[in-house]
Design a protein around this motif. Structure first.
Motif, PDB file in Angstrom:
ATOM      1  N   MET A  84      21.891  -4.855  -1.761  1.00  0.00           N
ATOM      2  CA  MET A  84      20.784  -5.432  -1.798  1.00  0.00           C
ATOM      3  C   MET A  84      19.552  -5.039  -1.564  1.00  0.00           C
ATOM      4  O   MET A  84      19.163  -3.897  -0.890  1.00  0.00           O
ATOM      5  N   HIS A  85      18.248  -5.176  -2.130  1.00  0.00           N
ATOM      6  CA  HIS A  85      17.110  -4.205  -1.741  1.00  0.00           C
ATOM      7  C   HIS A  85      15.987  -4.998  -1.489  1.00  0.00           C
ATOM      8  O   HIS A  85      16.024  -5.735  -1.142  1.00  0.00           O
ATOM      9  N   ALA A  86      15.447  -4.249  -0.594  1.00  0.00           N
ATOM     10  CA  ALA A  86      14.196  -5.215   0.665  1.00  0.00           C
ATOM     11  C   ALA A  86      12.847  -5.053   0.440  1.00  0.00           C
ATOM     12  O   ALA A  86      12.642  -3.917   0.067  1.00  0.00           O
ATOM     13  N   LYS A  87      11.921  -5.861   0.487  1.00  0.00           N
ATOM     14  CA  LYS A  87      10.143  -5.222   0.409  1.00  0.00           C
ATOM     15  C   LYS A  87       9.207  -6.074   1.610  1.00  0.00           C
ATOM     16  O   LYS A  87      10.001  -7.275   1.997  1.00  0.00           O
ATOM     17  N   ILE A  88       9.355  -4.984   2.495  1.00  0.00           N
ATOM     18  CA  ILE A  88       9.055  -6.332   4.130  1.00  0.00           C
ATOM     19  C   ILE A  88       7.451  -5.869   3.862  1.00  0.00           C
ATOM     20  O   ILE A  88       6.866  -4.759   3.599  1.00  0.00           O
ATOM     21  N   ILE A  89       6.402  -6.713   3.791  1.00  0.00           N
ATOM     22  CA  ILE A  89       4.969  -7.506   3.693  1.00  0.00           C
ATOM     23  C   ILE A  89       4.685  -7.420   5.091  1.00  0.00           C
ATOM     24  O   ILE A  89       5.078  -7.977   5.994  1.00  0.00           O
ATOM     25  N   GLU A  90       4.225  -6.592   5.438  1.00  0.00           N
ATOM     26  CA  GLU A  90       3.034  -6.671   7.411  1.00  0.00           C
ATOM     27  C   GLU A  90       1.684  -6.389   7.082  1.00  0.00           C
ATOM     28  O   GLU A  90       1.184  -5.278   6.130  1.00  0.00           O
ATOM     29  N   SER A  91       1.358  -7.110   6.904  1.00  0.00           N
ATOM     30  CA  SER A  91      -0.732  -7.288   7.377  1.00  0.00           C
ATOM     31  C   SER A  91      -0.975  -5.880   8.437  1.00  0.00           C
ATOM     32  O   SER A  91      -2.626  -5.772   7.867  1.00  0.00           O
ATOM     33  N   SER A  92      -0.667  -5.821   9.397  1.00  0.00           N
ATOM     34  CA  SER A  92      -1.007  -4.343   9.687  1.00  0.00           C
ATOM     35  C   SER A  92      -0.968  -2.531   9.434  1.00  0.00           C
ATOM     36  O   SER A  92       0.322  -2.490   9.158  1.00  0.00           O
ATOM     37  N   ILE A  93      -1.371  -2.042   9.514  1.00  0.00           N
ATOM     38  CA  ILE A  93      -1.347  -0.426   8.234  1.00  0.00           C
ATOM     39  C   ILE A  93      -0.980   0.026   9.511  1.00  0.00           C
ATOM     40  O   ILE A  93      -0.009   0.824   9.207  1.00  0.00           O
ATOM     41  N   GLU A  94      -0.921   0.495  10.307  1.00  0.00           N
ATOM     42  CA  GLU A  94      -1.078   0.785  11.780  1.00  0.00           C
ATOM     43  C   GLU A  94       1.319   0.903  11.569  1.00  0.00           C
ATOM     44  O   GLU A  94       1.791   2.095  11.886  1.00  0.00           O
ATOM     45  N   GLY A 117       0.022  -6.087   3.111  1.00  0.00           N
ATOM     46  CA  GLY A 117      -0.903  -6.932   2.788  1.00  0.00           C
ATOM     47  C   GLY A 117      -0.258  -8.228   3.884  1.00  0.00           C
ATOM     48  O   GLY A 117       0.838  -7.745   4.260  1.00  0.00           O
ATOM     49  N   ASP A 118      -0.833  -9.203   3.108  1.00  0.00           N
ATOM     50  CA  ASP A 118      -0.335 -11.120   3.687  1.00  0.00           C
ATOM     51  C   ASP A 118       0.920 -11.649   2.633  1.00  0.00           C
ATOM     52  O   ASP A 118       0.214 -11.311   1.894  1.00  0.00           O
ATOM     53  N   GLY A 119       2.106 -11.499   3.594  1.00  0.00           N
ATOM     54  CA  GLY A 119       2.843 -12.760   2.837  1.00  0.00           C
ATOM     55  C   GLY A 119       2.609 -14.477   2.381  1.00  0.00           C
ATOM     56  O   GLY A 119       3.092 -14.396   0.995  1.00  0.00           O
ATOM     57  N   ARG A 120       1.358 -14.104   2.457  1.00  0.00           N
ATOM     58  CA  ARG A 120       0.982 -15.614   2.006  1.00  0.00           C
ATOM     59  C   ARG A 120       0.062 -15.423   0.561  1.00  0.00           C
ATOM     60  O   ARG A 120      -0.307 -16.230   0.445  1.00  0.00           O
ATOM     61  N   ASP A 121      -0.253 -14.032   0.658  1.00  0.00           N
ATOM     62  CA  ASP A 121      -1.039 -14.001  -0.582  1.00  0.00           C
ATOM     63  C   ASP A 121       0.271 -14.372  -1.829  1.00  0.00           C
ATOM     64  O   ASP A 121       0.991 -13.457  -2.100  1.00  0.00           O
ATOM     65  N   LEU A 122      -0.696 -15.228  -2.649  1.00  0.00           N
ATOM     66  CA  LEU A 122       0.541 -15.879  -3.888  1.00  0.00           C
ATOM     67  C   LEU A 122      -0.113 -14.236  -4.692  1.00  0.00           C
ATOM     68  O   LEU A 122       1.038 -13.965  -5.687  1.00  0.00           O
ATOM     69  N   GLY A 123      -0.934 -14.081  -4.534  1.00  0.00           N
ATOM     70  CA  GLY A 123      -0.853 -12.913  -5.600  1.00  0.00           C
ATOM     71  C   GLY A 123      -0.277 -11.083  -5.993  1.00  0.00           C
ATOM     72  O   GLY A 123       0.099 -10.931  -6.089  1.00  0.00           O
TER      73      GLY A 123
END
Length: 453
Positions: free
Chosen positions: A252-262, A281-287
Motif C-alpha cells: 500500500m502507498h499512503a499520502k498524509i495531508i497535514e495542515s501544519s508545516i512544523e 495542505g488542507d485535506g478538505r481542499d477539493l483541488g
C-alpha cells in the motif's frame, strides 16, 4: 470489584462511566476539578480532586483493596509513578497509559512488571492496528484476526446485491458451511442471531470464518466489484497517523495531508518509508485532493482531532468515488450519526483502550477483548480452563445465557468453527460474542470450577 482510576480525561472518564454501569466500586482521581465535572453526581462514582501520585490520596481512594488500578492521566511518567505507588500500597493489578512505543517492545515489558506495572496501554497504537486491519479489505467495516488469522471476524454491511438475504440462518450456517454469522446490527438493535433469524438489506453482519474462505464471503455478500486497497490518503498527522503509517503493508502507498508545516517536518523525521509521502495542505481542499490523485485512491482515513471534520471529510471522499472511508470519532454522541451517514469504519480511541483495560478485570484467562462499537456488543478470546463448565458438555447443552454466542475456537494453531455439537476442550481459545454488559456472565463458563456440573 474495586477499581481506582487516575486521570479524568477522555479515557478515564469513559472507563469510569462504563464500570459504574457494571456495578463496580469505582474511584476516579484527578487534580483538576473541572475535568472531574459532575461525573460523581451523574454516575455511581466516587471522585477525588487531588494528585494521583500522592500517597495519602491513594490511601484515601482505597488502593490497598483495589483489584485494579488504572493510570490514564495525560502524562506518561505520572501514570507509571502512580501505578508503582499503587502496587506498593497493595493494588492487585495495575495498568498505565503510555505514549512511548519503545516501552511496548517485548524485551522491555519485564522491566515494568518488576516495578509493579502489570500492563501498558497506548491508545494510538491500538487505534492504528484497527485502521490497518480495516484497510486490508476495502469491502469490510471491521476485521479482527484471531491467532494470526487462524480465525477471522468480518463485519460487512449488506446491500441488495447480497446473495444470502431473506434466508433462515440455520440454512446458511450448517456444520459443513465455511462461515458462521455471529452478530447482526439492524437499525438500533443488536441481535445475537438464532437459526430462524434472516439477513436483511442494510444489516451489519459479522461473519466468523477462516482466511481461505474470505473470497467466498466477498462473493456471497455481493462485494466482488470492490478493489483491493493500494492507495490511501490520510488526513491529519497525529500520533495515530504515525503509527498507522509505520505499520502500513508494503503493498500500500499512503499520502498524509497535514495542515501544519512544523508537523510536516516532524512527520518526515518520524516516518522513513518509501511508500509514505507527507503533503502540506488542507485535506478538505477539493483541488488538493484531485491533485493528489483522489480518483485513484481506494481508501480515505480522516484522523484529525475534530469528529465533525473527520465525518465531513469522509463524506466528501465518498462523493469523489472513494469506496473505503475510516473516520476517527472521539465524541461517542457522534458515532450513531456517522453510522447513519454510512461512514465505513469508525475508530474511537476511548473504547479501544477501555476494552484493553476491561480485559484485565476478567478472572478467566482472556487473551483479547474488543468492542464492536457499531453493534453495541463485545467479542473476547477466552481460554477454557481445565475443569471449567464450558468443557463439560457440547455447546448446545451448555445453557448459555441469552445474548451470548460462541463463534469459533483455535485448537493448537488450527481455527475451527463451532456448532451445537462441538465439544470444547481445556486449552482451547474460544471466541465469544456478547451483548454489552453480559461479558461477566460468559466468563463464568471458562473459569476453573469446583462445582461438578
Amino acid at each position: 470489584m474495586k477499581i481506582v482510576i487516575a486521570g479524568a480525561g477522555a479515557v478515564g472518564t469513559h472507563l469510569s462511566k462504563l464500570l459504574s454501569t457494571e456495578n463496580h466500586d469505582c474511584v476516579l482521581i484527578d487534580d483538576d476539578d473541572e475535568r472531574l465535572g459532575g461525573v460523581d453526581s451523574n454516575y455511581d462514582i466516587m471522585a477525588l480532586c487531588s494528585s494521583p501520585t500522592s500517597i495519602k490520596t491513594l490511601k484515601d481512594a482505597g488502593v490497598a483493596n483495589a483489584d485494579l488500578f488504572v493510570g490514564v492521566t495525560r502524562r506518561e511518567s505520572r501514570n507509571i509513578t502512580a501505578c508503582m505507588l499503587a502496587h506498593a500500597l497493595g493494588a492487585k493489578k495495575t495498568v498505565a497509559r503510555i505514549d512511548n512505543y519503545e516501552y511496548l517492545q517485548p524485551q522491555n515489558l519485564a522491566y515494568f512488571k518488576a516495578v509493579g506495572v502489570d500492563s501498558l496501554v497506548y491508545p494510538e497504537v491500538l487505534a492504528a492496528s484497527d485502521i490497518i486491519s480495516g484497510l486490508k479489505l476495502s469491502w469490510v467495516r471491521q476485521r479482527l484476526d484471531v491467532h494470526d488469522g487462524a480465525l477471522v471476524l468480518l463485519g460487512v454491511k449488506l446491500r441488495d446485491t447480497c446473495q444470502i438475504l431473506n434466508q433462515p440462518i440455520r440454512d446458511l450456517c450448517g456444520p459443513d458451511d465455511p462461515y458462521h454469522i455471529v452478530a447482526l446490527k439492524r437499525g438500533n438493535e443488536t441481535i445475537i442471531p438464532g437459526g430462524m433469524d434472516v439477513l436483511q438489506s442494510n444489516d451489519l453482519a459479522y461473519f466468523m470464518t477462516t482466511e481461505e474462505y474470505i473470497p467466498h464471503i466477498k462473493r456471497i455478500v455481493g462485494k466482488e466489484e470492490y478493489e483491493d486497497v493500494h492507495n490511501v490518503i490520510i488526513m491529519g498527522g497525529g500520533k495515530t497517523a504515525v503509527r498507522a503509517a509505520l505499520t502500513l503493508p508494503d503493498n500500500m502507498h499512503a499520502k498524509i495531508i497535514e495542515s501544519s508545516i512544523e508537523r510536516c517536518e516532524r512527520l518526515n523525521q518520524l516516518i522513513d518509508r518509501s511508500n509514505v509521502m507527507i503533503i502540506h495542505g488542507d485535506g478538505r481542499d477539493l483541488g488538493l485532493l484531485h491533485e493528489e490523485g483522489i480518483k485513484n485512491t481506494q481508501a480515505f482515513v480522516s484522523l484529525t482531532g475534530n469528529a465533525e471534520t473527520n465525518i465531513l471529510a469522509c463524506l466528501t471522499a465518498k462523493k469523489l468515488g472513494v469506496r473505503k472511508t475510516i473516520a476517527m470519532v472521539e465524541n461517542l454522541d457522534y458515532v450513531s450519526m456517522a453510522e447513519g451517514l454510512d461512514i465505513g469504519t469508525i475508530i474511537n480511541k476511548k473504547t479501544v483502550a477501555a476494552s484493553h483495560i476491561f480485559q484485565m478485570m476478567m478472572k478467566a484467562d482472556v487473551r483479547n477483548m474488543r468492542t464492536l462499537m457499531l453493534a453495541d456488543s463485545e467479542v473476547a478470546e477466552f481460554v477454557a480452563a481445565e475443569g471449567s463448565r464450558v468443557t463439560k458438555s457440547p455447546v448446545k447443552s451448555l445453557g448459555l445465557p441469552g445474548g451470548i454466542a460462541i463463534g469459533g475456537l483455535v485448537r493448537g494453531k488450527q481455527g475451527l468453527l463451532v456448532n451445537g455439537n462441538t465439544q470444547i476442550e481445556a486449552g482451547d481459545c474460544v471466541l465469544v460474542f456478547c451483548h454489552r454488559h453480559t461479558l461477566e456472565k460468559a466468563e463464568k463458563f471458562f473459569k476453573k470450577s469446583l462445582i461438578p456440573w
